[in-house]
Scaffold this motif. Structure first.
Motif, PDB file in Angstrom:
ATOM      1  N   UNK A  47      -2.964  -6.754   5.968  1.00 15.24           N
ATOM      2  CA  UNK A  47      -1.764  -6.622   6.832  1.00 15.24           C
ATOM      3  C   UNK A  47      -1.820  -5.113   7.267  1.00 15.24           C
ATOM      4  N   UNK A  48      -1.456  -5.042   8.651  1.00 12.38           N
ATOM      5  CA  UNK A  48      -1.348  -3.720   9.400  1.00 12.38           C
ATOM      6  C   UNK A  48      -0.227  -3.474   9.823  1.00 12.38           C
ATOM      7  N   UNK A  99      -8.890  -7.824  -1.137  1.00 12.49           N
ATOM      8  CA  UNK A  99      -7.879  -6.963  -0.256  1.00 12.49           C
ATOM      9  C   UNK A  99      -8.976  -5.707  -0.197  1.00 12.49           C
ATOM     10  N   UNK A 100      -8.509  -4.722   1.013  1.00 20.71           N
ATOM     11  CA  UNK A 100      -9.153  -3.637   1.044  1.00 20.71           C
ATOM     12  C   UNK A 100      -8.514  -2.603   0.016  1.00 20.71           C
ATOM     13  N   UNK A 108      -2.251  -3.161   1.297  1.00 18.35           N
ATOM     14  CA  UNK A 108      -2.110  -4.330   2.261  1.00 18.35           C
ATOM     15  C   UNK A 108      -0.578  -5.282   1.507  1.00 18.35           C
ATOM     16  N   UNK A 109      -0.366  -4.952   0.384  1.00 23.47           N
ATOM     17  CA  UNK A 109       0.889  -5.741  -0.223  1.00 23.47           C
ATOM     18  C   UNK A 109       2.017  -4.693  -0.048  1.00 23.47           C
ATOM     19  N   UNK A 110       1.803  -3.364  -0.084  1.00 22.67           N
ATOM     20  CA  UNK A 110       3.229  -2.865   0.168  1.00 22.67           C
ATOM     21  C   UNK A 110       2.791  -1.236   0.034  1.00 22.67           C
ATOM     22  N   UNK A 111       3.581  -0.436   0.746  1.00 22.58           N
ATOM     23  CA  UNK A 111       3.612   1.167   0.380  1.00 22.58           C
ATOM     24  C   UNK A 111       4.240   1.415  -0.698  1.00 22.58           C
ATOM     25  N   UNK A 112       5.204   0.771  -0.937  1.00 26.75           N
ATOM     26  CA  UNK A 112       5.886   1.099  -2.372  1.00 26.75           C
ATOM     27  C   UNK A 112       5.098   0.363  -3.658  1.00 26.75           C
ATOM     28  N   UNK A 113       4.914   1.442  -4.511  1.00 30.60           N
ATOM     29  CA  UNK A 113       4.045   1.201  -5.782  1.00 30.60           C
ATOM     30  C   UNK A 113       4.736  -0.098  -6.539  1.00 30.60           C
ATOM     31  N   UNK A 130     -10.660  -5.414  -5.107  1.00 25.88           N
ATOM     32  CA  UNK A 130     -10.562  -4.414  -4.089  1.00 25.88           C
ATOM     33  C   UNK A 130     -11.655  -4.105  -3.583  1.00 25.88           C
ATOM     34  N   UNK A 131     -11.981  -3.971  -2.169  1.00 22.32           N
ATOM     35  CA  UNK A 131     -13.103  -3.498  -1.582  1.00 22.32           C
ATOM     36  C   UNK A 131     -13.344  -2.156  -2.248  1.00 22.32           C
TER      37      UNK A 131
END
Length: 144
Positions: A22-23, A84-85, A89-94, A113-114
């Motif tokens: 997601x970007x 996932x990188x 990608x899931x969210x910027x909220x922890x 994760x990459x």
């Protein structure tokens, strides 16, 4: 590859493994370097070619159809590994990242994760690129 903002198409692949990207804002290359690096990661790990789930140019408030599709596939049991990188990608909220991670885990799905660029190795049979864009080439996973 269709890089429209709502692309949720899957690359020809065996079920069981997925890549989620997601970007925001919209990425005209559809996160090509991340996708290729994650496909290399799958190859190095001996996994089948992953399905691609892409929410390109979407914010959580817009709805994330590819993430919803991924979660449905995981809940149904036909996706067991998500590449996932990074958790961003899931969210910027922890707390949202933890919620998605817990949901995936509850259904027996592992998230891979990459690794950091300096920890990666190339898949067997590939050669490092030559030229000015050499630093942009995706690579695999840490040597074990």
């Amino acid at each position: 590859m269709d890089s429209s903002p709502h692309d949720t198409s899957a690359v020809d692949a065996a079920p069981g493994v997925a890549v989620y990207l997601r970007c925001y804002p919209f990425d005209a290359t559809a996160m090509e370097c991340h996708r290729r690096a994650l496909e290399d990661l799958a190859e190095v790990l001996g996994l089948p070619e992953p399905l691609l789930y892409l929410d390109n140019g979407l914010r959580a408030a817009d709805g994330l159809p590819a993430l919803e599709g991924l979660l449905s596939g995981v809940a149904a049991g036909w996706i067991k590994t998500v590449l996932v990188p990074g958790p961003f990608v899931f969210s910027i909220d922890g707390s949202e990242v933890r919620t998605v991670g817990e949901l995936l885990e509850r259904h027996g799905c592992r998230v891979v994760e990459l690794p950091a660029r300096h920890e990666r190795v190339r898949p067997a049979g590939t050669r490092p690129p030559v030229g000015p864009a050499a630093h942009l080439a995706p690579v695999g996973v840490p040597a074990g």
